[in-house]
Design an enzyme around this catalytic site. Sequence first.
Site, PDB file in Angstrom:
ATOM      1  N   TYR A   1      15.109  31.039   6.273  1.00 14.47           N
ATOM      2  CA  TYR A   1      13.889  31.685   6.781  1.00 14.47           C
ATOM      3  C   TYR A   1      13.907  31.812   8.288  1.00 14.47           C
ATOM      4  O   TYR A   1      14.226  30.853   9.001  1.00 14.47           O
ATOM      5  CB  TYR A   1      12.655  30.848   6.411  1.00 14.47           C
ATOM      6  CG  TYR A   1      12.271  30.899   4.960  1.00 14.47           C
ATOM      7  CD1 TYR A   1      11.902  32.094   4.348  1.00 14.47           C
ATOM      8  CD2 TYR A   1      12.251  29.734   4.200  1.00 14.47           C
ATOM      9  CE1 TYR A   1      11.529  32.124   3.018  1.00 14.47           C
ATOM     10  CE2 TYR A   1      11.880  29.748   2.867  1.00 14.47           C
ATOM     11  CZ  TYR A   1      11.520  30.958   2.283  1.00 14.47           C
ATOM     12  OH  TYR A   1      11.153  30.984   0.964  1.00 14.47           O
TER      13      TYR A   1
ATOM     14  N   HIS B   1      -5.893  -7.204  13.281  1.00 17.96           N
ATOM     15  CA  HIS B   1      -4.716  -6.336  13.265  1.00 17.96           C
ATOM     16  C   HIS B   1      -4.384  -5.949  14.700  1.00 17.96           C
ATOM     17  O   HIS B   1      -5.285  -5.659  15.484  1.00 17.96           O
ATOM     18  CB  HIS B   1      -5.016  -5.097  12.419  1.00 17.96           C
ATOM     19  CG  HIS B   1      -3.792  -4.358  11.973  1.00 17.96           C
ATOM     20  ND1 HIS B   1      -2.747  -4.965  11.308  1.00 17.96           N
ATOM     21  CD2 HIS B   1      -3.440  -3.051  12.089  1.00 17.96           C
ATOM     22  CE1 HIS B   1      -1.817  -4.054  11.035  1.00 17.96           C
ATOM     23  NE2 HIS B   1      -2.210  -2.890  11.505  1.00 17.96           N
TER      24      HIS B   1
ATOM     25  N   ARG C   1       1.782 -10.773   7.299  1.00 15.99           N
ATOM     26  CA  ARG C   1       1.570  -9.569   6.483  1.00 15.99           C
ATOM     27  C   ARG C   1       2.654  -8.518   6.705  1.00 15.99           C
ATOM     28  O   ARG C   1       2.390  -7.450   7.254  1.00 15.99           O
ATOM     29  CB  ARG C   1       0.223  -8.928   6.840  1.00 15.99           C
ATOM     30  CG  ARG C   1      -0.993  -9.801   6.717  1.00 15.99           C
ATOM     31  CD  ARG C   1      -2.271  -8.963   6.792  1.00 15.99           C
ATOM     32  NE  ARG C   1      -2.396  -8.150   7.981  1.00 15.99           N
ATOM     33  CZ  ARG C   1      -3.031  -8.521   9.088  1.00 15.99           C
ATOM     34  NH1 ARG C   1      -3.624  -9.694   9.159  1.00 15.99           N
ATOM     35  NH2 ARG C   1      -3.095  -7.701  10.117  1.00 15.99           N
TER      36      ARG C   1
ATOM     37  N   LYS D   1       0.844  -1.207   0.000  1.00 18.04           N
ATOM     38  CA  LYS D   1       0.000   0.000   0.000  1.00 18.04           C
ATOM     39  C   LYS D   1       0.874   1.250   0.000  1.00 18.04           C
ATOM     40  O   LYS D   1       2.077   1.164   0.264  1.00 18.04           O
ATOM     41  CB  LYS D   1      -0.909  -0.027   1.225  1.00 18.04           C
ATOM     42  CG  LYS D   1      -0.150   0.045   2.550  1.00 18.04           C
ATOM     43  CD  LYS D   1      -1.048  -0.279   3.739  1.00 18.04           C
ATOM     44  CE  LYS D   1      -0.250  -0.243   5.026  1.00 18.04           C
ATOM     45  NZ  LYS D   1      -1.018  -0.778   6.170  1.00 18.04           N
TER      46      LYS D   1
ATOM     47  N   ARG E   1     -10.472  -0.254  15.090  1.00 13.10           N
ATOM     48  CA  ARG E   1     -10.499   0.328  13.755  1.00 13.10           C
ATOM     49  C   ARG E   1     -11.436  -0.522  12.922  1.00 13.10           C
ATOM     50  O   ARG E   1     -12.585  -0.697  13.311  1.00 13.10           O
ATOM     51  CB  ARG E   1      -9.062   0.398  13.218  1.00 13.10           C
ATOM     52  CG  ARG E   1      -8.854   1.403  12.115  1.00 13.10           C
ATOM     53  CD  ARG E   1      -7.402   1.529  11.690  1.00 13.10           C
ATOM     54  NE  ARG E   1      -6.832   0.286  11.138  1.00 13.10           N
ATOM     55  CZ  ARG E   1      -5.598   0.161  10.684  1.00 13.10           C
ATOM     56  NH1 ARG E   1      -4.768   1.187  10.723  1.00 13.10           N
ATOM     57  NH2 ARG E   1      -5.170  -0.985  10.202  1.00 13.10           N
TER      58      ARG E   1
ATOM     59  N   CYS F   1      13.460  24.287   3.659  1.00 13.61           N
ATOM     60  CA  CYS F   1      12.619  25.096   2.766  1.00 13.61           C
ATOM     61  C   CYS F   1      11.783  24.163   1.900  1.00 13.61           C
ATOM     62  O   CYS F   1      11.894  22.945   1.985  1.00 13.61           O
ATOM     63  CB  CYS F   1      13.465  25.986   1.874  1.00 13.61           C
ATOM     64  SG  CYS F   1      14.733  26.917   2.749  1.00 13.61           S
ATOM     65  N   MET F   2      10.957  24.723   1.033  1.00 18.32           N
ATOM     66  CA  MET F   2      10.104  23.887   0.180  1.00 18.32           C
ATOM     67  C   MET F   2      10.946  23.023  -0.758  1.00 18.32           C
ATOM     68  O   MET F   2      10.661  21.838  -0.955  1.00 18.32           O
ATOM     69  CB  MET F   2       9.148  24.769  -0.629  1.00 18.32           C
ATOM     70  CG  MET F   2       8.165  23.959  -1.448  1.00 18.32           C
ATOM     71  SD  MET F   2       7.113  24.978  -2.478  1.00 18.32           S
ATOM     72  CE  MET F   2       6.043  25.718  -1.266  1.00 18.32           C
ATOM     73  N   ASP F   3      12.000  23.624  -1.334  1.00 19.42           N
ATOM     74  CA  ASP F   3      12.764  22.922  -2.375  1.00 19.42           C
ATOM     75  C   ASP F   3      14.222  22.675  -1.996  1.00 19.42           C
ATOM     76  O   ASP F   3      14.955  22.048  -2.756  1.00 19.42           O
ATOM     77  CB  ASP F   3      12.770  23.754  -3.660  1.00 19.42           C
ATOM     78  CG  ASP F   3      11.414  24.334  -3.959  1.00 19.42           C
ATOM     79  OD1 ASP F   3      10.484  23.537  -4.136  1.00 19.42           O
ATOM     80  OD2 ASP F   3      11.282  25.572  -3.979  1.00 19.42           O
TER      81      ASP F   3
HETATM   82  C1  PLP Z   1      -0.211  -1.736   6.814  1.00 19.78           C
HETATM   83  C2  PLP Z   1      -0.711  -3.022   7.275  1.00 19.78           C
HETATM   84  C3  PLP Z   1       0.170  -4.086   7.510  1.00 19.78           C
HETATM   85  C4  PLP Z   1       1.666  -3.974   7.434  1.00 19.78           C
HETATM   86  O1  PLP Z   1       2.152  -3.360   8.601  1.00 19.78           O
HETATM   87  P1  PLP Z   1       3.711  -3.164   8.870  1.00 19.78           P
HETATM   88  O2  PLP Z   1       3.761  -2.619  10.244  1.00 19.78           O
HETATM   89  O3  PLP Z   1       4.192  -2.214   7.852  1.00 19.78           O
HETATM   90  O4  PLP Z   1       4.339  -4.500   8.726  1.00 19.78           O
HETATM   91  C5  PLP Z   1      -0.385  -5.313   7.854  1.00 19.78           C
HETATM   92  N1  PLP Z   1      -1.725  -5.462   7.969  1.00 19.78           N
HETATM   93  C6  PLP Z   1      -2.586  -4.443   7.781  1.00 19.78           C
HETATM   94  C7  PLP Z   1      -4.049  -4.689   7.935  1.00 19.78           C
HETATM   95  C8  PLP Z   1      -2.123  -3.192   7.438  1.00 19.78           C
HETATM   96  O5  PLP Z   1      -2.974  -2.185   7.262  1.00 19.78           O
END
Ligand code: PLP
Length: 385
Positions: free
Chosen positions: A261, A161, A220, A33, A132, A308-310
């Site tokens: 700045y 999770h 995961r 992701k 969540r 700064c921005m850049d």
């Molecule tokens: C982002 C995410 C992960 C991965 O988490 P990490 O801490 O980057 O290993 C696993 N499961 C779910 C549901 C997530 O949203």
Amino acid sequence: MRSAGKIEIDLAALSHNLRQVRIRHKNILAVVKADAYGHGAVEVARALTRDAGVFMLGVAYLDEAISLRSAGVALPILLMTGAPADQIPEIVHHRITPVLFDAQSLTLLGQYLETHRQTMNVHIKVDTGMGRLGVSVADAPDLIRKAHAQYGLRVEGLLTHLADADLQDLSFAREQISRFEGLRSLLARDGLPIRHCHFANSAAIMRLDTLGAADTDLVRPGLMLYGYVSGGGGRSLRPVMRVRARVLAIRNFPAGTGIGYGHTYTTSRESRIAVTSIGYADGYPLALSNKGVMLAGGRRVPVVGRVCMDMTMIDVTAVPSLQVGDWVTVIGAEGDAFVGADELARLCETIPYEILCGVGSRIPRHYVSSSPSSGDSLGDSPAEF
Ligand SMILES: *Cc1c(COP(=O)(O)O)cnc(C)c1O
């Protein structure tokens, strides 16, 4: 300068990190992701596809899944935030596996599949204490029964999770796992066994022994694939991303000169100040003003004045050899020196995830494959989480 700098993505390091997970886990759901945490989801997914150990990819939103499919990525993709009604046709069309956690989307998906005479895999998410997404543990059996009864739905996975897997105190993580395992056995007793039950993100994978978790056939990992872990450990991982910027100008200033700045920095002695080609518009946090560290000529040098921005200024008085046009390292290794996304995160009170995801909207990425022994990568110690 055509661009703010360059990002090197080391696919050999990615594959090394994947192997570290694979030592103990057969099935890996690689989380890609947020453009693979800023590393480029398509290229990362392609590299992972070449590695036989990846079972599935995980994304947060449908567009992320579709861009992987458009690039020809054929692996199963888990869409982790649900299946909104208006996205069902595309989810089915692109063969995406949605995570479901409410009866309504389950029914709508079932109806769509029935109309179109199709079947698909889904994973059910249960909230064991993250607060969540997810159906409550109490309501989960009913929802899963309903899913089994729906036309076309195959419940391939059950997931939860963890809220606290990166903390020193793992008692709540253990509690979540025990609620999850309880549900899992209850389902098995009720004749509703689920093939893949998964809960472990990177922090949990690193601490499975301490967590006392039993069977984790599918894990995961996200962050650890990219070479970092939150909550410590991870010496056997190799950071995948290296961010570099160019030196746009170098000037000597006498003591007492205000820099940038707001003149938040004033030179205390005669100083050689370099202007680098990266700023907060590139994801280098403003909060690193007067706090950040970069590598110039293989040495750690401080950020001076406001980001700064850049552009960002660094004090290179200690690096007389540095010239205009040279590269400096913003994240990653240079010679024996190293500045990690985790170190920068600590300096500005954020997490390595935010640093990695934030970098790079304006910086082009280059894909390379370093060998672990080359001077620019970290040492390759044996796997020990
Ligand atoms: C982002 C995410 C992960 C991965 O988490 P990490 O801490 O980057 O290993 C696993 N499961 C779910 C549901 C997530 O949203």
